[in-house]
Design a protein around this motif. Structure first.
Motif, PDB file in Angstrom:
ATOM      1  N   VAL A  80       6.517  30.881   2.794  1.00  0.00           N
ATOM      2  CA  VAL A  80       6.814  30.310   1.484  1.00  0.00           C
ATOM      3  C   VAL A  80       5.587  29.510   1.049  1.00  0.00           C
ATOM      4  CG1 VAL A  80       8.321  28.766   0.179  1.00  0.00           C
ATOM      5  CG2 VAL A  80       9.283  30.219   1.956  1.00  0.00           C
ATOM      6  N   VAL A  81       4.999  29.890  -0.084  1.00  0.00           N
ATOM      7  CA  VAL A  81       3.704  29.372  -0.508  1.00  0.00           C
ATOM      8  C   VAL A  81       3.864  28.522  -1.768  1.00  0.00           C
ATOM      9  CG1 VAL A  81       1.366  30.044  -1.173  1.00  0.00           C
ATOM     10  CG2 VAL A  81       2.654  31.465   0.419  1.00  0.00           C
ATOM     11  N   ASN A  82       3.277  27.327  -1.753  1.00  0.00           N
ATOM     12  CA  ASN A  82       3.299  26.468  -2.941  1.00  0.00           C
ATOM     13  C   ASN A  82       2.407  27.045  -4.035  1.00  0.00           C
ATOM     14  OD1 ASN A  82       4.940  24.678  -1.604  1.00  0.00           O
ATOM     15  ND2 ASN A  82       3.287  23.296  -1.023  1.00  0.00           N
ATOM     16  N   VAL A  83       2.854  26.965  -5.271  1.00  0.00           N
ATOM     17  CA  VAL A  83       2.058  27.431  -6.414  1.00  0.00           C
ATOM     18  C   VAL A  83       1.209  26.267  -6.909  1.00  0.00           C
ATOM     19  CG1 VAL A  83       2.140  28.386  -8.749  1.00  0.00           C
ATOM     20  CG2 VAL A  83       3.859  29.073  -7.061  1.00  0.00           C
ATOM     21  N   PRO A  84      -0.134  26.373  -6.831  1.00  0.00           N
ATOM     22  CA  PRO A  84      -0.986  25.270  -7.298  1.00  0.00           C
ATOM     23  C   PRO A  84      -0.801  25.061  -8.799  1.00  0.00           C
ATOM     24  CG  PRO A  84      -2.261  26.925  -6.084  1.00  0.00           C
ATOM     25  CD  PRO A  84      -0.927  27.519  -6.354  1.00  0.00           C
ATOM     26  N   ASP A  85      -0.561  23.815  -9.212  1.00  0.00           N
ATOM     27  CA  ASP A  85      -0.318  23.524 -10.632  1.00  0.00           C
ATOM     28  C   ASP A  85      -0.745  22.091 -10.919  1.00  0.00           C
ATOM     29  OD1 ASP A  85       0.699  23.118 -13.230  1.00  0.00           O
ATOM     30  OD2 ASP A  85       2.386  24.474 -12.864  1.00  0.00           O
ATOM     31  N   GLN A  86      -1.871  21.940 -11.615  1.00  0.00           N
ATOM     32  CA  GLN A  86      -2.394  20.602 -11.905  1.00  0.00           C
ATOM     33  C   GLN A  86      -1.432  19.788 -12.757  1.00  0.00           C
ATOM     34  OE1 GLN A  86      -6.297  21.397 -13.600  1.00  0.00           O
ATOM     35  NE2 GLN A  86      -7.266  21.034 -11.621  1.00  0.00           N
ATOM     36  N   ARG A  87      -0.591  20.455 -13.552  1.00  0.00           N
ATOM     37  CA  ARG A  87       0.355  19.737 -14.407  1.00  0.00           C
ATOM     38  C   ARG A  87       1.325  18.909 -13.577  1.00  0.00           C
ATOM     39  NH1 ARG A  87       2.488  24.831 -17.738  1.00  0.00           N
ATOM     40  NH2 ARG A  87       2.800  25.445 -15.569  1.00  0.00           N
ATOM     41  N   LEU A  88       1.701  19.423 -12.410  1.00  0.00           N
ATOM     42  CA  LEU A  88       2.595  18.678 -11.522  1.00  0.00           C
ATOM     43  C   LEU A  88       1.931  17.386 -11.054  1.00  0.00           C
ATOM     44  CD1 LEU A  88       5.401  18.992 -10.053  1.00  0.00           C
ATOM     45  CD2 LEU A  88       4.110  19.875  -8.111  1.00  0.00           C
ATOM     46  N   ASP A  89       0.627  17.462 -10.734  1.00  0.00           N
ATOM     47  CA  ASP A  89      -0.119  16.279 -10.300  1.00  0.00           C
ATOM     48  C   ASP A  89      -0.224  15.259 -11.437  1.00  0.00           C
ATOM     49  OD1 ASP A  89      -0.553  17.553  -7.848  1.00  0.00           O
ATOM     50  OD2 ASP A  89      -2.378  18.509  -8.577  1.00  0.00           O
ATOM     51  N   VAL A  90      -0.447  15.744 -12.660  1.00  0.00           N
ATOM     52  CA  VAL A  90      -0.552  14.847 -13.820  1.00  0.00           C
ATOM     53  C   VAL A  90       0.766  14.098 -14.019  1.00  0.00           C
ATOM     54  CG1 VAL A  90      -0.766  14.762 -16.347  1.00  0.00           C
ATOM     55  CG2 VAL A  90      -2.340  16.193 -15.003  1.00  0.00           C
ATOM     56  N   LEU A  91       1.873  14.821 -13.999  1.00  0.00           N
ATOM     57  CA  LEU A  91       3.187  14.195 -14.171  1.00  0.00           C
ATOM     58  C   LEU A  91       3.469  13.188 -13.059  1.00  0.00           C
ATOM     59  CD1 LEU A  91       5.347  17.276 -15.254  1.00  0.00           C
ATOM     60  CD2 LEU A  91       4.740  15.328 -16.691  1.00  0.00           C
ATOM     61  N   ALA A  92       3.097  13.553 -11.832  1.00  0.00           N
ATOM     62  CA  ALA A  92       3.323  12.647 -10.691  1.00  0.00           C
ATOM     63  C   ALA A  92       2.523  11.355 -10.853  1.00  0.00           C
ATOM     64  CB  ALA A  92       2.960  13.348  -9.393  1.00  0.00           C
ATOM     65  N   ASP A  93       1.284  11.472 -11.344  1.00  0.00           N
ATOM     66  CA  ASP A  93       0.458  10.272 -11.581  1.00  0.00           C
ATOM     67  C   ASP A  93       1.084   9.367 -12.638  1.00  0.00           C
ATOM     68  OD1 ASP A  93      -1.424  10.952  -9.710  1.00  0.00           O
ATOM     69  OD2 ASP A  93      -2.817  11.872 -11.145  1.00  0.00           O
ATOM     70  N   LEU A  94       1.691   9.967 -13.656  1.00  0.00           N
ATOM     71  CA  LEU A  94       2.295   9.185 -14.735  1.00  0.00           C
ATOM     72  C   LEU A  94       3.614   8.541 -14.321  1.00  0.00           C
ATOM     73  CD1 LEU A  94       1.645  11.630 -17.734  1.00  0.00           C
ATOM     74  CD2 LEU A  94       0.462   9.467 -17.288  1.00  0.00           C
ATOM     75  N   VAL A  95       4.418   9.282 -13.548  1.00  0.00           N
ATOM     76  CA  VAL A  95       5.784   8.830 -13.225  1.00  0.00           C
ATOM     77  C   VAL A  95       5.834   8.037 -11.921  1.00  0.00           C
ATOM     78  CG1 VAL A  95       8.145   9.646 -12.752  1.00  0.00           C
ATOM     79  CG2 VAL A  95       6.761  10.792 -14.482  1.00  0.00           C
ATOM     80  N   GLN A  96       4.922   8.338 -10.984  1.00  0.00           N
ATOM     81  CA  GLN A  96       4.912   7.711  -9.657  1.00  0.00           C
ATOM     82  C   GLN A  96       6.259   7.884  -8.937  1.00  0.00           C
ATOM     83  OE1 GLN A  96       2.088   6.058  -8.168  1.00  0.00           O
ATOM     84  NE2 GLN A  96       1.147   7.176  -9.855  1.00  0.00           N
ATOM     85  N   PRO A  97       6.695   9.127  -8.701  1.00  0.00           N
ATOM     86  CA  PRO A  97       8.009   9.365  -8.081  1.00  0.00           C
ATOM     87  C   PRO A  97       7.973   9.166  -6.566  1.00  0.00           C
ATOM     88  CG  PRO A  97       6.886  11.437  -8.385  1.00  0.00           C
ATOM     89  CD  PRO A  97       5.959  10.376  -8.936  1.00  0.00           C
ATOM     90  N   GLU A  98       9.164   9.159  -5.974  1.00  0.00           N
ATOM     91  CA  GLU A  98       9.252   9.090  -4.510  1.00  0.00           C
ATOM     92  C   GLU A  98       8.829  10.417  -3.880  1.00  0.00           C
ATOM     93  OE1 GLU A  98      13.234   7.895  -3.418  1.00  0.00           O
ATOM     94  OE2 GLU A  98      13.214   6.242  -4.880  1.00  0.00           O
ATOM     95  N   LYS A  99       9.133  11.544  -4.568  1.00  0.00           N
ATOM     96  CA  LYS A  99       8.816  12.870  -4.015  1.00  0.00           C
ATOM     97  C   LYS A  99       8.179  13.761  -5.086  1.00  0.00           C
ATOM     98  CE  LYS A  99      12.917  14.106  -2.460  1.00  0.00           C
ATOM     99  NZ  LYS A  99      13.979  14.919  -1.818  1.00  0.00           N
ATOM    100  N   ILE A 100       7.322  14.674  -4.642  1.00  0.00           N
ATOM    101  CA  ILE A 100       6.732  15.693  -5.519  1.00  0.00           C
ATOM    102  C   ILE A 100       7.075  17.050  -4.903  1.00  0.00           C
ATOM    103  CG2 ILE A 100       4.606  16.589  -6.559  1.00  0.00           C
ATOM    104  CD1 ILE A 100       3.363  13.803  -5.879  1.00  0.00           C
ATOM    105  N   ILE A 101       7.724  17.916  -5.680  1.00  0.00           N
ATOM    106  CA  ILE A 101       8.154  19.222  -5.142  1.00  0.00           C
ATOM    107  C   ILE A 101       7.587  20.342  -6.010  1.00  0.00           C
ATOM    108  CG2 ILE A 101      10.109  20.671  -4.486  1.00  0.00           C
ATOM    109  CD1 ILE A 101      11.765  18.099  -4.231  1.00  0.00           C
TER     110      ILE A 101
END
Length: 364
Positions: A41-62
Motif C-alpha cells: 500500500v503506497v502513499n500518494v505524494p501530495d503537497q496540498r496535504l502538507d500545506v493543509l497540515a501546516d495551516l491546521v496543525q492536526p494531531e494526525k496526517i493521513i
C-alpha cells in the motif's frame, strides 16, 4: 484500487516495487524470482496535504493510498499455461490498471530471458499473451450468446456485433483499449468482460542513470509504438531509485537528485501517474484531530464522496460545505474563508472537484 506491475522476468519489476512500497520483495538476477504476487500500500505524494497540515496543525496526517501488486514475470506461451502463465493472468485480471515495465538499458551483467535488449519485442511478447487470453474469453462469451442472437433477441444481436469488433481487433494484434467503442456499447457489453488488454496501462521504461532525465532511443521507440493506444509512458532509472531509497535523510536524497538533474524521485511521479491512470482524485477533510486525503473516482457526487468516509454519511446526506484548496491556502484558515464568503454549500448533485476541502452534514 489496485495497479499491477507486469513485464518479462528480470526487467526490474520487483526492484521498482521495493522502491514504491519499501516492502522488500525478493529481487534477484534470475527468472521467476517473484512467484506469489507481492502487495504494497503506497502513499500518494501530495503537497496540498502538507500545506493543509501546516495551516491546521492536526494531531494526525493521513495521505491517500494506492495498492501496488508485483506480479510474476510472463513468458511466451503464458496464455497456454507456460511458465507461471495461468497464475500470472489470473493475478493481472484482478487489478484495475497495469504498470508495464520494459527494459530499456544495456547491461551484460543482467540476464535477459530472450538474450538481447529489445523493449519493442518484449512489449509485443506480453501483448500477444494478453491478447490471446482476451480472445479466448471473448470467443467463449460469443459462443454463449450466439444462440439467443439467432432466435432474434435484439440485445444479444447487438452484443455479438461488439464481440466481433473485439475479436477482429485482437486477431489484428491490437489491444482492446485502442478500440473506439460508443459509450453505450462500452457500458453494456465491454466493461463486464473485464478484458486484460482493456485495462488502462502505463509503460515504465527502465533506463540507465545517464538516460534518467531525457530517456534514450529505446524510450523513443516505445513512445512511437504506443502513440495510438491511449497509454502513458514514464521514464525511470529503477536502479537509481533503489539507491535513493537507501539514503537515510531527505537532504541526502535531494542532493542525489540534484546531481542527476531530477527535481523529485521518479517513483513519486509514477505513483501520481498511477493514481491518474486509475481515474482517481482527492478531496480533503481538515480538522484539529486529522488532516486527511480521501480517494474518490473522478466524477463522484458529494454523497458518494461522503460514503467513502462512512456509508451512513451517504445514506443520510444533507449537504456539503466546500472550500477550494486554493482559497484555503490563500486565506489561511477555515474561519477566514467563511468571513470572506468563500465557503460554498453544495447539494446531492454536486460533482466533487480535485482538491476540495469538505465537511458533510448528514442525518441517519
Amino acid at each position: 484500487m489496485k495497479a499491477g506491475i507486469v513485464g518479462l522476468p528480470n526487467v526490474g519489476k520487483s526492484t521498482l516495487f521495493n522502491c514504491l512500497s519499501n516492502a522488500k520483495a525478493q529481487s534477484a538476477n534470475f527468472p521467476f524470482c517473484t512467484i506469489e504476487p507481492n502487495i504494497g500500500v503506497v502513499n500518494v505524494p501530495d503537497q496540498r496535504l502538507d500545506v493543509l497540515a501546516d495551516l491546521v496543525q492536526p494531531e494526525k496526517i493521513i495521505p491517500a493510498t494506492v495498492e501496488i501488486v508485483d506480479i510474476a514475470g510472463l513468458v511466451k506461451g503464458a496464455s497456454k499455461g507456460e511458465g507461471l502463465g495461468n497464475q500470472f493472468l489470473g493475478n493481472i485480471r484482478e487489478t484495475d490498471a497495469i504498470l508495464h515495465v520494459l527494459r530499456c538499458f544495456e547491461d551484460d551483467n543482467i540476464v535477459h530471458v530472450d538474450g538481447s535488449v529489445d523493449p519493442l519485442r518484449d512489449k509485443e511478447t506480453i501483448d500477444i499473451e494478453l491478447q490471446l487470453k482476451d480472445l479466448e474469453s471473448t470467443e467463449k462469451r460469443r459462443e454463449k450468446i450466439l444462440r439467443a442472437a439467432k432466435t432474434g433477441n435484439k440485445e444479444a444481436q447487438k452484443e455479438v456485433v461488439v464481440l466481433d469488433q473485439i475479436i477482429s481487433a485482437l486477431e489484428a494484434a491490437k489491444n482492446v483499449r485502442s478500440v473506439d467503442f460508443s459509450e453505450d456499447d462500452r457500458i453494456n457489453y465491454v466493461n463486464g468482460l473485464q478484458l486484460i488488454t482493456d485495462k488502462p496501462v502505463m509503460y515504465v521504461c527502465n533506463v540507465s542513470e545517464d538516460a534518467a532525465v531525457n530517456g534514450n532511443d529505446f524510450v523513443n521507440q516505445i513512445r512511437a509504438a504506443v502513440a495510438q493506444e491511449n497509454a502513458e509512458v514514464l521514464v525511470l532509472a529503477v536502479s537509481i531509485e533503489a539507491d535513493i531509497n537507501e539514503l537515510d535523510s531527505y537532504e541526502e536524497r535531494q542532493l542525489f537528485l540534484e546531481d542527476l538533474g531530477l527535481s523529485e524521485p521518479g517513483s513519486a511521479k509514477l505513483i501520481r501517474s498511477a493514481y491518474r491512470l486509475l481515474s482517481l482524485q482527492t478531496y480533503f477533510t481538515a480538522g484539529e484531530k486529522e488532516v486527511r486525503a480521501w480517494t474518490i473516482l473522478k466524477g463522484a457526487t458529494a454523497p458518494q464522496a461522503a460514503g467513502v468516509i462512512h456509508t451512513d454519511f451517504e445514506k443520510g446526506f444533507i449537504r456539503a460545505e466546500v472550500i477550494s484548496f486554493e482559497d484555503y491556502q490563500t486565506l489561511g484558515s477555515e474561519q477566514k474563508v467563511k468571513e470572506a464568503g468563500k465557503m460554498r454549500v453544495e447539494g446531492k448533485e454536486y460533482i466533487v472537484q480535485d482538491g476540495d476541502v469538505m465537511h458533510f452534514r448528514f442525518n441517519v
